[in-house]
Design an enzyme around this catalytic site. Sequence first.
Site, PDB file in Angstrom:
ATOM      1  N   ASP A 186       0.847  -1.193   0.000  1.00  0.00           N
ATOM      2  CA  ASP A 186       0.000   0.000   0.000  1.00  0.00           C
ATOM      3  C   ASP A 186       0.879   1.239   0.000  1.00  0.00           C
ATOM      4  O   ASP A 186       1.574   1.519   0.982  1.00  0.00           O
ATOM      5  CB  ASP A 186      -0.900  -0.019   1.231  1.00  0.00           C
ATOM      6  CG  ASP A 186      -1.934   1.104   1.214  1.00  0.00           C
ATOM      7  OD1 ASP A 186      -1.874   1.959   0.318  1.00  0.00           O
ATOM      8  OD2 ASP A 186      -2.801   1.123   2.109  1.00  0.00           O
ATOM      9  N   ASP A 227      -1.837   6.088  -6.081  1.00  0.00           N
ATOM     10  CA  ASP A 227      -2.174   5.181  -4.997  1.00  0.00           C
ATOM     11  C   ASP A 227      -2.368   3.760  -5.526  1.00  0.00           C
ATOM     12  O   ASP A 227      -3.160   3.536  -6.438  1.00  0.00           O
ATOM     13  CB  ASP A 227      -3.455   5.660  -4.310  1.00  0.00           C
ATOM     14  CG  ASP A 227      -3.840   4.806  -3.124  1.00  0.00           C
ATOM     15  OD1 ASP A 227      -2.932   4.383  -2.374  1.00  0.00           O
ATOM     16  OD2 ASP A 227      -5.043   4.563  -2.933  1.00  0.00           O
TER      17      ASP A 227
END
Length: 484
Positions: free
Chosen positions: A163, A364
């Site tokens: 992440d 992201d």
Amino acid sequence: MVLASLQHLVVVVVLLHLSSVAATTATTYLDFQHLQVREVIAKTNKYQVLPENMNFTDTSSDGHKGKWKLQLVHRDKIPLDGASSSGYHRLFNQRMKRDVKRVFGLIRRLTSGGTTTSGGGSASYEVSNFGSDVVSGMDQGSGEYFVRIGVGSPPRSQYMVIDSGSDIVWVQCQPCNLCYRQSDPVFDPANSASFSGVSCSSTVCDRLENAGCHGGRCRYEVQYGDGSYTKGTLALETITFGPTAVRNVAIGCGHRNRGMFIGAAGLLGLGGGSMSFVGQLGGQTGGAFTYCLVSRGTGSTGSLEFGRGALPVGAAWVPLLRNPRAPSFYYIGLAGLGVGGMRVPIPEDVFQLTELGDGGVVMDTGTAVTRLPTAAYVAFRDAFITQTANLPRSSAVSIFDTCYDLTGFVSVRVPTISFYFTGGPILTLPARNFLIPVDQVGTFCFAFAPSPSGLSIIGNIQQEGIQISFDGANGFVGFGPNVC
């Protein structure tokens, strides 16, 4: 990229175009490309999980000692009971529901003034560059990517979500008072010779926000925007990538964990803060790492590599922007959007990061679908609709309002989609990165959506198959010259 025949070879050449030349140049071959509809649909009907005892090994081919690549895989490859019985349409819907929660979570973090944790440890490692193959995953309703690493001494293999928007490394730990289901046995620190709890007086504990103390041990708690959380004790532990051991990594040992992490043992944070894995390595790698997210529905794997040696020659570099309100996030300068080789008339300030930390464009890995401010999205979408007027339309699906019924087509001609970055570079996406299947019969949707705020997010669907490199020390992100 695998093509059906040699006649499509020219498509490979034009799928990824990075240039400082304006997109209005009259080059027809950059205005349109072909989406292989039948090939994509066939892949949605295939499901293949990885063997439970699979070990990822060095896949580097350049011969440089100490340069390691480990696999990244999509989550639909993770061996879980009953995973193969889930239909594609159901998995797609789950993924979109999770994606909405992810986006609102990111926005909530910004409006609340930052992340729930920060900090770092004193990490060391044996070789200068190392990495992991990246596994992609859609079947549990997420767009997350998994990496397989070793935790502890001796190392216990674990699947971890990567992440780029998080600043902590954590795994589920025994004794587990509340744990979700994962594919590997839950990590037991009692069986690791290198596990060392962090005391409340430690400087590592001091760097944590919301740190607590229980029995002299530093406690951590991370709340995610979708309602997921992990709670437990902070520790120093060895993380292993193939033969490469990274010692004294500050990790969360989660005894109470809940949320949308099903399958993975925990999370490997790659954000820009000091508590992330990249941040803990710090000056030893220059904050440099490269990844290639595997394309959905393929049998191949992507890759994740750490260290300056991982940065590709010939990449087009875009400055990274820092937002003090959100140090975990990787912001980049976006000047505009293009459809069919023509720039869409959108004011550049729509994408700018303000002095107050509002707006801007974040890259992201945890968000699937790229979000754009509503006004920009509408102009962008309408330009795409105008240039696809010959394709049969379908009704809206989930978060997508622009869909097409491509049932029976072998391939279709679609306009190119481009990102115009600040300073001149242009990234032109492969067709499969913006027109995606939402079922197994031929419904495809334009894979962008309006943002509920002024924040823009470049999601992982648009990043797939493109080599992306971060150089944190020098403040740049690079887009590789070739698909991967």
